[in-house]
Structures are given as structure tokens and as C-alpha cells.
Scaffold this active site. Sequence first.
Site, PDB file in Angstrom:
ATOM      1  N   GLY A 180       0.848  -1.212   0.100  1.00 11.05           N
ATOM      2  CA  GLY A 180       0.029   0.072   0.203  1.00 11.05           C
ATOM      3  C   GLY A 180       0.922   1.185   0.024  1.00 11.05           C
ATOM      4  O   GLY A 180       0.180   2.310  -0.210  1.00 11.05           O
ATOM      5  N   CYS A 181       2.265   1.125   0.009  1.00 17.73           N
ATOM      6  CA  CYS A 181       2.944   2.444  -0.116  1.00 17.73           C
ATOM      7  C   CYS A 181       3.515   2.759  -1.486  1.00 17.73           C
ATOM      8  O   CYS A 181       3.738   1.543  -2.115  1.00 17.73           O
ATOM      9  CB  CYS A 181       4.157   2.120   0.811  1.00 17.73           C
ATOM     10  SG  CYS A 181       3.773   2.093   2.463  1.00 17.73           S
ATOM     11  N   GLN A 182       3.516   4.064  -1.806  1.00 13.57           N
ATOM     12  CA  GLN A 182       4.187   4.023  -3.074  1.00 13.57           C
ATOM     13  C   GLN A 182       5.396   3.773  -3.262  1.00 13.57           C
ATOM     14  O   GLN A 182       6.004   2.975  -4.331  1.00 13.57           O
ATOM     15  CB  GLN A 182       3.867   5.743  -3.484  1.00 13.57           C
ATOM     16  CG  GLN A 182       4.586   6.219  -4.642  1.00 13.57           C
ATOM     17  CD  GLN A 182       4.277   7.519  -5.066  1.00 13.57           C
ATOM     18  OE1 GLN A 182       3.992   8.283  -4.143  1.00 13.57           O
ATOM     19  NE2 GLN A 182       4.337   8.079  -6.065  1.00 13.57           N
ATOM     20  N   SER A 183       6.361   4.217  -2.300  1.00 10.89           N
ATOM     21  CA  SER A 183       7.521   3.797  -2.200  1.00 10.89           C
ATOM     22  C   SER A 183       7.724   2.545  -1.411  1.00 10.89           C
ATOM     23  O   SER A 183       6.793   2.021  -0.866  1.00 10.89           O
ATOM     24  CB  SER A 183       8.518   4.841  -1.608  1.00 10.89           C
ATOM     25  OG  SER A 183       7.886   5.569  -0.528  1.00 10.89           O
TER      26      SER A 183
ATOM     27  N   GLY B 247       0.279   5.440   2.145  1.00 15.82           N
ATOM     28  CA  GLY B 247       1.214   4.527   2.541  1.00 15.82           C
ATOM     29  C   GLY B 247       1.574   4.715   4.146  1.00 15.82           C
ATOM     30  O   GLY B 247       2.000   3.844   4.973  1.00 15.82           O
TER      31      GLY B 247
END
Length: 147
Positions: A50-53, A120
Amino acid sequence: MTIEEVQQEIIEEFSVYQDWMDKYAYLIELGNELKPLDPKDKNDQHLIKGCQSRVWLVAEKENAVIHFRGESDAVIVKGLVALLLRVVSGRTPKEIMDNDLHFIDDLGLKQHLSPTRANGLLAMVKQIRLYAVAYDRLEKQGGTING
């Protein structure tokens, strides 16, 4: 120090910065001070969904408290990881489950992060709480898990 006291300390630290660019710079500074994870811990088991990074979070329970370690490949997110770990690492599962991490809203982090970064951040908090619940249940059952 309690979780509440640590949150208040963080809020006070951020209050000296009026401009969000300065707050971002402080987050980056905090992230740069975060001890890097061992490369073996940067695996799918520790990767936060669920985190972009990419964010890795490791939890290990020792002497009734959970010690968290984490890292991100994005500098601002690494600072967010550092803040979260400062609040929750070294706490009992019950302390983590019983406390609201209100400093996130009090600082306005969700409003000043991109929607994907805010999501995120929430995913990191959710994972921390899941670790706390899992360790709490295992403690009651007398078992162990690997972070």
C-alpha cells in the site's frame, strides 16, 4: 516516556517550523539519521503493502516489548518511518493497541503529503498495529512469531 509524551515531544519539535518546506527538510533529516536495515531484512515478508515507495518494517518482540526497525527507499518516507518508530518501538503490544497515534493528524501530515504517501503512512500504522495484535494474541497463548 509514554507514547503520549513522545507524541507531544514530536509535535513541539515540528511547531518551530512554520513553513512546510522546513518541515519536509526536518523529516528528511530524521530519515537520514535512521539506521539502515540489514539487506537480508529488505524482503517481501517485511515490505509494507500500500506504499508508493518501498518501505520495510521489521518487528521483534523481546522482554514483553516490540522493537521495530524500518527503512524506505524515499527520503521523506524514511523520515516518516523514523517518526513512527520513535513513538512505537520499545512498547508493549497493549501500549500500541491502546494508543491513538494522533501526532500524524496534529502535525497535518496526511493533509500535506501526496494522497499516495498519506495512504502509505496509514498502511505503515496499520502494519504496526497488526504486529501488536499478533504479538498480544501469541503472548496470551504462550507462542512466538518471527518479525
